[in-house]
Structure formats: structure tokens, C-alpha cells
Enzyme design. Structure first.
Site, short mmCIF file in Angstrom:
data_model
loop_
_atom_site.label_atom_id
_atom_site.label_comp_id
_atom_site.label_asym_id
_atom_site.label_seq_id
_atom_site.Cartn_x
_atom_site.Cartn_y
_atom_site.Cartn_z
N PRO A 242 15.50 -112.81 -23.35
CA PRO A 242 14.81 -111.95 -24.39
C PRO A 242 15.46 -110.58 -24.25
CG PRO A 242 13.31 -112.51 -22.93
CD PRO A 242 14.37 -113.44 -22.63
N THR B 156 15.83 -106.70 -25.91
CA THR B 156 15.60 -105.60 -27.08
C THR B 156 17.02 -105.00 -27.58
OG1 THR B 156 13.58 -104.76 -26.39
CG2 THR B 156 14.92 -103.20 -27.81
N GLN C 253 9.63 -114.23 -28.44
CA GLN C 253 8.93 -113.58 -27.23
C GLN C 253 7.90 -112.65 -27.96
OE1 GLN C 253 10.28 -110.16 -24.76
NE2 GLN C 253 10.09 -111.52 -23.16
N TYR D 180 4.66 -103.52 -19.62
CA TYR D 180 3.95 -103.52 -21.11
C TYR D 180 2.51 -104.13 -21.07
CZ TYR D 180 8.82 -102.70 -22.36
OH TYR D 180 10.14 -102.02 -22.48
N ALA E 77 15.04 -115.24 -13.45
CA ALA E 77 16.01 -114.05 -14.13
C ALA E 77 16.35 -113.00 -12.94
CB ALA E 77 15.53 -113.54 -15.70
N GLY E 78 17.30 -112.34 -13.42
CA GLY E 78 17.38 -110.85 -12.83
C GLY E 78 18.82 -110.89 -12.22
N GLY E 79 19.59 -110.58 -13.13
CA GLY E 79 21.05 -110.24 -12.42
C GLY E 79 21.97 -111.45 -12.02
N GLY F 276 20.94 -112.10 -19.41
CA GLY F 276 20.82 -111.08 -20.40
C GLY F 276 22.20 -110.72 -21.01
#
Length: 358
Positions: free
Chosen positions: A14, A16, A89, A172, A287-289, A310
Site C-alpha cells: 500500500p 499513498t 487498506q 498513525y 516489507a521494508g526496502g 512499494g
């Protein structure tokens, strides 16, 4: 993955994109997501706000009005026509907002009246602002927020999505409750780990009750400090949170491994997700790079079942095919990540097929 048959282990993360003009998904989103869909491909839509109170950025989509639900339907239809598996999401920005976004110009809400102190700015129609000190939520506010997530899940199913991902990461609202750096409450939603995880459990329970556990996932980020959200004991905190999600029978946990900087880039050094992986029985998404190589290594080692991408998927609509062929990747253009343009940096990244036809 539960009732869904996937054809690869690459997931569209996901992201933005700020293309939903007036907080309503636009027709270009159908092309954007369909470009990245193939049969059995898991795609997770961008953060989609569950109520006006949850808005934290300009032109992000919602799923709380009839207009928004109807606008999502052709987008979902386009993905399903390509055989994709599409999750929405569900997002509430919490304190990462501004009165310009709030009903009646009110302060944004959070578990505690602690402002974001990272130096980040919030961008609204009136320009860039410091994040304000939020209003601490009452228990009535908390109950209302739980119902907002429940209704958003109902609306997502009405729009045709296969399921939802509860956004419990990235500084968030849900993460603000979980982490002790942002939650200083003294009632049953603060203090101990089970108390701080209570809001997540209530949201997830409401969503599961509404649409079922095998259509519900959650995203968590134990080690992230994005938007000055941090926890002093992330491993025991998130082992408990993950165990609670396992007890509810959730389809998947989507967990951010790398620490991320203010630009959203992976920072050197990774914290192990193994303690959380160990207590979750269903699908585990990391996830993460990740690169092609590190993603393959995570799958081969059993560290994850799926790996979410992403920026690389943003710039390469056929990323799984490129990975399979070990083909070169398009570079991504950071300057167009969050513009409002419906084409540039959105639907104009070429696939291998596009390049071959030139």
C-alpha cells in the site's frame, strides 16, 4: 493464502499517491492498479481513510461516503478483470492530521495529547504546518473509531474488494495506541502492553465480525519510529499484538522489518521479525526496502511467505515478471510520488512489453 490462490510471492504494498481528488478515487486509479494486476497477484490498495477524522494528507481516498464507495467499484472491477486479488487498506491518521482536514476545524485525535516532534510538516490546502497537539480521545471517541473501521470494512466488501488490511503502522492512530512513546493513558487503553494493544484488538475484532477473519489482514511496524512514534520494548509489545491477531484467526500479518527514515527509505540494519513470525500461524508478509535478492532470501529461509514491494512496484508495473526474468528495473521518480497528476509518475511507467513495442 487462505481461500486465495496466488501465483507469485510478490505483493504490491500500500502506497499513498495523493491522486484521489477531493478524497474520492479517480478513474485513473483503475488503470494504475490494473497495470499491476495479473492472475493471482496480491495487491493492497493505498491507505484509504475510514472517516473524515482520519484524513492526514491531501487527496487521499476514503471509503466512508456513498460517492467514495461507488468510485471504488470500477477500480476494483478493473483489477478483478485481470485476475488480481485486491485488498483495501483501512487507515486513520490519528494525530498525523490538522484542523484543516477535520470536521468543523477541530483538533485531530490521538490516545494522548502529545504532538509529533520529528520536524515533519503536515500539508493541507492552506500550506505546510507544524503538527498540532492532538486531543486525547475519550472512551466514547474510541468506540466511535472502532465502528468507523467496521463500517469501512463493510463498504470495502460492497465495493468488491476481496478483503481489507487494517493499517496499524507508520505512526498513525492504531500504532499511536500500541507504542508507549505516544500512549500515556492511565485507563484501560494505556500502561500495560495488553492495554495498549486493546484498541487494535477491538478494531480487528469488529472487522472480523463484519467480514470474517480470512478476509482480514493487518500491517504492523514494531521497530519504526516514523512520525516520532516509538516503543521502548518493541519485541514483547508486538509479540503480544501478533499473538492477539493470531488468536483472531487473521488471514495475514504484514510487517515492516527495516527501520525507515523520514523519506521512507530503508535504513542500514534490520531487526529480526522472527519472534513475530513464530507466533503467527497464517500468512506472514515482510516489507521494508527489499530487493529481488533479499526478497528471495527471505522466502528461501522461511522468514516470510510473501514480500511486499512499494517503490519498485510503483515504477515497474510488471515487477514480478521482471524479477522472474532478472530484467532491469525502471528507476522511480521521487518527485512524482505525491503529486496530483493523473498520469505523470502514476500510469506512465513502462512495462517490458511497452518497451519492446517501441
Amino acid at each position: 493464502m487462505g481461500p486465495f490462490s496466488l501465483t507469485n510471492r510478490v505483493v504490491l504494498a500500500p502506497m499513498t499517491r495523493c491522486r484521489a481528488l477531493g478524497f474520492v478515487p479517480q478513474p485513473a486509479a483503475a488503470e494504475y492498479y490494473a497495470q499491476r494486476a495479473v492472475p493471482g497477484q496480491l495487491l493492497i490498495a493505498e491507505g484509504t481513510v475510514v472517516a473524515q477524522e482520519g484524513i492526514g494528507y491531501p487527496n487521499v481516498p476514503g471509503i466512508y461516503t456513498r460517492e467514495q464507495v461507488e468510485a471504488w467499484k470500477p477500480i476494483v472491477k478493473a483489477v478483478k478483470a485481470k485476475g488480481g486479488v485486491f485488498f483495501c487498506q483501512l487507515w486513520h491518521a490519528g494525530r498525523a492530521s490538522h484542523p484543516d482536514f477535520q470536521p468543523g476545524g477541530a483538533l485531530p485525535v490521538a490516545p494522548s495529547a502529545i504532538p509529533i516532534s520529528s520536524g515533519d510538516k503536515v500539508y493541507t490546502q492552506t500550506g505546510a504546518h507544524d503538527y498540532p497537539t492532538p486531543r486525547a480521545m475519550t472512551e466514547a471517541d474510541i468506540r466511535a473509531a472502532v465502528q468507523q473501521f467496521r463500517m469501512a470494512a463493510r463498504h470495502a466488501m460492497e465495493a468488491g474488494f476481496d478483503g481489507v488490511e487494517i493499517h496499524g503502522a507508520n505512526g498513525y492512530l492504531i500504532e499511536e495506541f500500541i507504542k508507549d512513546g505516544t500512549n500515556k493513558r492511565t485507563d484501560r487503553y494505556g500502561g500495560s502492553i495488553p492495554n495498549r494493544v486493546r484498541f487494535l484488538v477491538e478494531v480487528a475484532s469488529a472487522v472480523v465480525e463484519e467480514i470474517g477473519p480470512l478476509r482480514t489482514g493487518v500491517r504492523l511496524a514494531p521497530f519504526s519510529t516514523f512520525l516520532s512514534s516509538a516503543d521502548s520494548t518493541p519485541v514483547p509489545t508486538y509479540v503480544h499484538a501478533t499473538q492477539c491477531m493470531n488468536d483472531l484467526g487473521l488471514l495475514y500479518v504484514h510487517m515492516l522489518e527495516a527501520r525507515i527514515d523520514r523519506e521512507g527509505e530503508a535504513v542500514t540494519g534490520r531487526e529480526s521479525l522472527e519472534p513475530f513470525r513464530r507466533v503467527f500461524s497464517n500468512t506472514f508478509i515482510a516489507a521494508g526496502g527489499y530487493t529481488r535478492e533479499s526478497g528471495n532470501a527471505a522466502i528461501a529461509s522461511g522468514a516470510a511467505d510473501l514480500v511486499a514491494y512499494g517503490r519498485r512496484f510503483l515504477a515497474n508495473p510488471d515487477l514480478p515478471r521482471r524479477f522472474a526474468l532478472d530484467a532491469p528495473l525502471n528507476p522511480y521518480d521521487r518527485d512524482t510520488f505525491y503529486t496530483f497528476d493523473q498520469v505523470k509518475g502514476y500510469t506512465d511507467y513502462p512495462s517490458l512489453e511497452d518497451e519492446a513495442s517501441k
